[in-house]
Design an enzyme around this catalytic site. Structure first.
Site, PDB file in Angstrom:
ATOM      1  N   ASP A 119       0.875  -1.164   0.000  1.00  0.00           N
ATOM      2  CA  ASP A 119       0.000   0.000   0.000  1.00  0.00           C
ATOM      3  C   ASP A 119       0.924   1.229   0.000  1.00  0.00           C
ATOM      4  O   ASP A 119       2.099   1.131   0.357  1.00  0.00           O
ATOM      5  CB  ASP A 119      -0.890  -0.020   1.247  1.00  0.00           C
TER       6      ASP A 119
ATOM      7  N   ASP B 212      -1.586  -0.870   6.183  1.00  0.00           N
ATOM      8  CA  ASP B 212      -1.754  -0.339   7.536  1.00  0.00           C
ATOM      9  C   ASP B 212      -2.815  -1.087   8.325  1.00  0.00           C
ATOM     10  O   ASP B 212      -3.098  -0.753   9.473  1.00  0.00           O
ATOM     11  CB  ASP B 212      -2.078   1.156   7.510  1.00  0.00           C
TER      12      ASP B 212
END
Length: 792
Positions: free
Chosen positions: A484, A683
């Site tokens: 990400d 995350d």
């Protein structure tokens, strides 16, 4: 309590979430579709389902949950005493699996713990009774129970060695041409206490195994040494008066001494595999200084409540998770997050219980206590990982189930074969004893768990939390890593990355900083941070006014200024002029633009471009992966411009931008479908679907939430360099598992035939057996020297 009726697979399941008769019908239909179910009846009033047939419990639970309801479960941890080898592990697991309502049981020989998943309502006493019936001792383990130190084997070991040593002297003398022989009565007096006092534990454990209808290592040792001892008594009895027969008291005594030596060395080594847990547990202070109405009082940690104010002096450990209310200092969080440098702490900053306070006095407000603290959750994750079984362990379990019976058959075949070949009873018996002694499955049982305990322990010390053994085993073969962007490779906070002004850039930045004073907007903080970095001191702003959806305006000295987006520029009827080309280029990069305007007379004073900055170490992480032949991918919901900038800076070729969370998971699934083994790094929030979809999910953490359920690996620090480090420790740990299994199997594959053909006598067989366990554990402990080079 869940009960079994017609067969061991008939279950009485508790069901949660049913509200009406249609719910009950839906659950019944779902259960009847499970293969092996012959009948299913749901009682809405008692919220239970009675299922008959031969279905797997996990399949039943999945069917209920897929129908939209819940089967409440619980996990119980037990400390098991008395296990000696992999066969013991299998016996305890089978005993626990037969208890009504038990869904799964996993036993770890190295940690001597059992993790049992059961239906809600299963009583712990039933589990303890099952273990005791199998011939072992068990006790429940509370969440904060310290890792026990292995029992002290030194005294019985010393006694066995002192008595066995004189019996070995004739053998040693024979190697040098000497002819020393102790009287038979003296050999008997020396060997008997070793056999029945210091060797009593083998008889006790062997009897428990026989009574439970199975076998273990102690049964092999007891049979082998008893045969050697009994043969010596027989030969002594048969000898003519005045003759000195060759007796084998020394073989039995030395084997027992060697086995006890092996157990002692093994227990010392096993203790070291639990050092990581003990080090973390040692971080928890027992007392704290609480501040009440200005007075300081020392209290036990258990007496604290959330919201209490605590005084932490320099050099003390911070007692609980909290927030700094007053004072400034640095905190050493090395053992918690792996961060090597002390972290500055000021009012408003979060602190973690167990961290070491530096030079300042702090007043801390408690925010989390006990099991909810970061340290407690770290300990739970490491304990769970160390107790879990790697998939490769299933092979060992299958071998262990038949190992002891197979050895007994080989020993009988050896005895019969030598007798049939014309050898005497003495030679045939000694060779059979050698087979029994060398065939110890200890090494098999310790090969995998010791490596996992050592690997996960050293990883935790460097800020890498591995939640389960499956993730550890799978991660070694990762071929692709999907990152990400925001919060993973970039800081997740806007920074001023470009600035242009027709005149003086520093003056334009100072004026923008003056407008943004007092604002909490992320872009305002970025402007003020840039001013601080350049040593600028913005003037005071008056008549500050927020312009909804456009920006901000205010009076700075005699000048009326505004800072905002393109819409504000258009409202003022201003043209970008010479900055137009620059604005288009920065917009193509995906930057957020702000224009600084002088409103009287209207003119453009400057152009600011904001973007997410790369995290320190992001480039090194991607380069380290590439050096190992692992391909990196960027998967982000941000626009293509900003994604392209990050990808270009990090030399990532495969970029997927403007994707939704579900599409991230689909992208990961596509890579897997192409035959790649994928690790997803995110995350843990909007990346959860992709983390769960990947072969291995790696969650980036800041030390505040270490239990990201979607990921198998959690990084305590948001340092991308820990990603290749996590894959590296996985590769090294899996390598140790394979090495250990190789040595465990090779000892028996080579040793058993040698013993059966008379090449090994019982003493050498005993030494080889003890060496096998010690070498396996010692090899695993080499992982404790691992350090992640990427972090350094």
């Amino acid at each position: 309590m869940p009960t079994l009726t017609a067969s061991p697979h008939d279950l009485d399941l508790p069901i949660r979430g049913m509200t009406c008769a249609s719910c009950a019908g839906r659950v019944e239909r779902a259960l009847r579709q499970v293969p092996g179910v012959t009948a299913a009846t749901v009682n809405l009033a008692s919220e239970r389902a009675r299922v008959e047939g031969q279905a797997e419990p996990t399949a039943l639970l999945q069917a209920v949950e897929k129908a939209g309801y819940d089967v409440p479960r619980q996990t119980v941890e037990l400390a098991i005493e008395g296990m000696t080898c992999a066969s013991c592990v299998g016996r305890v697991e089978r005993a626990l699996g037969k208890v009504d309502g038990v869904l799964s049981a996993s036993v770890n020989l190295a940690s001597e713990r059992a993790q049992v998943e059961t239906l809600e309502g299963v009583e712990g006493e039933a589990l303890l009774a099952a273990v005791r019936a199998a011939g072992y001792d068990a006790r429940p383990v509370a969440g904060d129970t310290p890792v026990p130190a292995p029992r002290d084997e030194r005294l019985p070991l010393a006694g066995a060695v002192l008595l066995a040593a004189p019996l070995v002297l004739p053998m040693i003398a024979g190697w040098f041409g000497g002819h020393l022989m102790l009287p038979a009565w003296l050999q008997f007096l020396l060997a008997t206490p070793v056999q029945f006092v210091f060797g009593a534990r083998f008889y006790v454990s062997a009897w428990k195994a026989v009574r439970a209808g199975t076998g273990n290592m102690d049964l092999l040792v007891a049979l082998g040494t008893s045969a050697g001892y009994g043969l010596s008594l027989y030969l002594w009895w048969r000898a003519a008066p005045g003759d000195m027969p060759h007796l084998y008291f020394e073989a039995s005594a030395v084997v027992i001494a060697l086995v006890r030596l092996g157990k002692y060395l093994e227990s010392r080594a096993k203790r070291q595999t639990g050092d990581a847990i003990r080090a973390l547990q040692a971080l928890r202070p027992e007392r704290a200084v609480r501040v009440v109405d200005g007075r300081e009082e020392e209290v036990a940690i258990a007496a604290l409540q959330v919201g209490d104010l605590l005084r932490v002096k320099p050099g003390e450990r911070i007692p609980v998770d909290g927030e700094v209310v007053d004072g400034q200092s640095h905190a050493d969080e090395a053992l918690i997050s792996g961060e090597s440098l002390p972290v500055p702490k000021a009012p408003g900053d979060a602190v973690t219980g167990g961290a070491l306070n530096g030079e300042g006095r702090l007043l801390v407000r408690a925010t989390a206590l006990g099991a909810e603290s970061v340290l407690a959750r770290i300990i739970r994750l490491v304990e769970d990982a160390q107790a879990a079984k790697a998939p490769i362990q299933k092979l060992v379990d299958r071998v262990s189930e038949v190992f002891v019976p197979a050895v007994l058959l080989i020993a009988l075949a050896t005895l019969a074969g030598w007798l049939f070949a014309g050898a005497g009873l003495e030679q045939a018996m000694i060779n059979a004893v050698s087979v029994l002694v060398i065939a110890c499955p200890c090494a098999l049982g310790l090969a995998t768990p010791t490596a996992i305990m050592a690997g996960t322990g050293v990883a935790a010390r460097h800020g890498i939390l591995i939640k389960d053994a499956s993730a550890l085993e799978i991660a070694h073969g990762v071929t692709d890593v999907a990152f990400d962007k925001t919060g993973t490779l970039t800081s997740g906070e806007p920074r001023l990355v470009h600035l242009a002004a027709p005149a003086d850039e520093e003056q334009a930045l100072a004026l923008a900083g003056a407008l943004q004073q007092g604002s909490e907007h992320p872009l305002a903080r970025a402007v003020l941070d840039a001013c601080a970095a350049r040593g600028l001191h913005p003037a005071t702003v008056t008549d500050s006014q927020a312009l909804a959806g456009r920006g901000i305006r205010g009076q700075v000295g005699e000048r009326s200024l505004a800072l905002g987006n393109r819409r504000l520029l258009d409202e003022q009827g201003l043209a970008p002029g010479a900055l137009e080309e620059q604005a288009r280029a920065w917009e193509a990069e995906g930057r957020t633009l702000s224009w600084l305007l002088d409103l009287a007379p209207p003119r453009v004073l400057g152009l600011f471009a904001f973007g997410d900055s790369l995290k320190p170490g992001a480039a090194e992480a991607v380069a380290a992966l590439e050096a190992r032949g692992i391909r990196s991918h960027l998967i982000t919901g941000d626009n293509r411009g900003s994604a392209g900038v990050v990808a270009s800076a990090l030399h990532i070729d495969d970029v997927h931008a403007e994707v939704l969370p579900a599409d991230k998971a689909a992208t990961v699934a596509a890579l897997k479908a192409a035959g790649r083994r994928v690790a997803m790094v995110g995350d843990g929030l909007n990346d959860a679907p992709a983390l769960a979809s990947a072969d291995v999910g790696i969650a980036m953490g800041g030390g505040t939430d270490v239990a990201m359920h979607a990921a198998g690996i959690t990084l305590m620090r948001g340092d991308p360099r820990l990603v290749p480090a996590a894959l590296d420790i996985s590769r090294r740990t899996y390598g140790k598992i394979r090495q250990n299994l190789f040595w465990a199997f090779i000892y028996n594959l080579v040793g058993l035939p040698l013993a059966a053909f008379g090449v090994l006598d019982p003493v050498l067989a005993g030494a080889a057996m003890a060496l096998s366990s010690v070498s396996v554990v010692s090899n695993a402990l080499l992982l404790k020297t691992w350090k992640p080079e990427e972090v350094a």
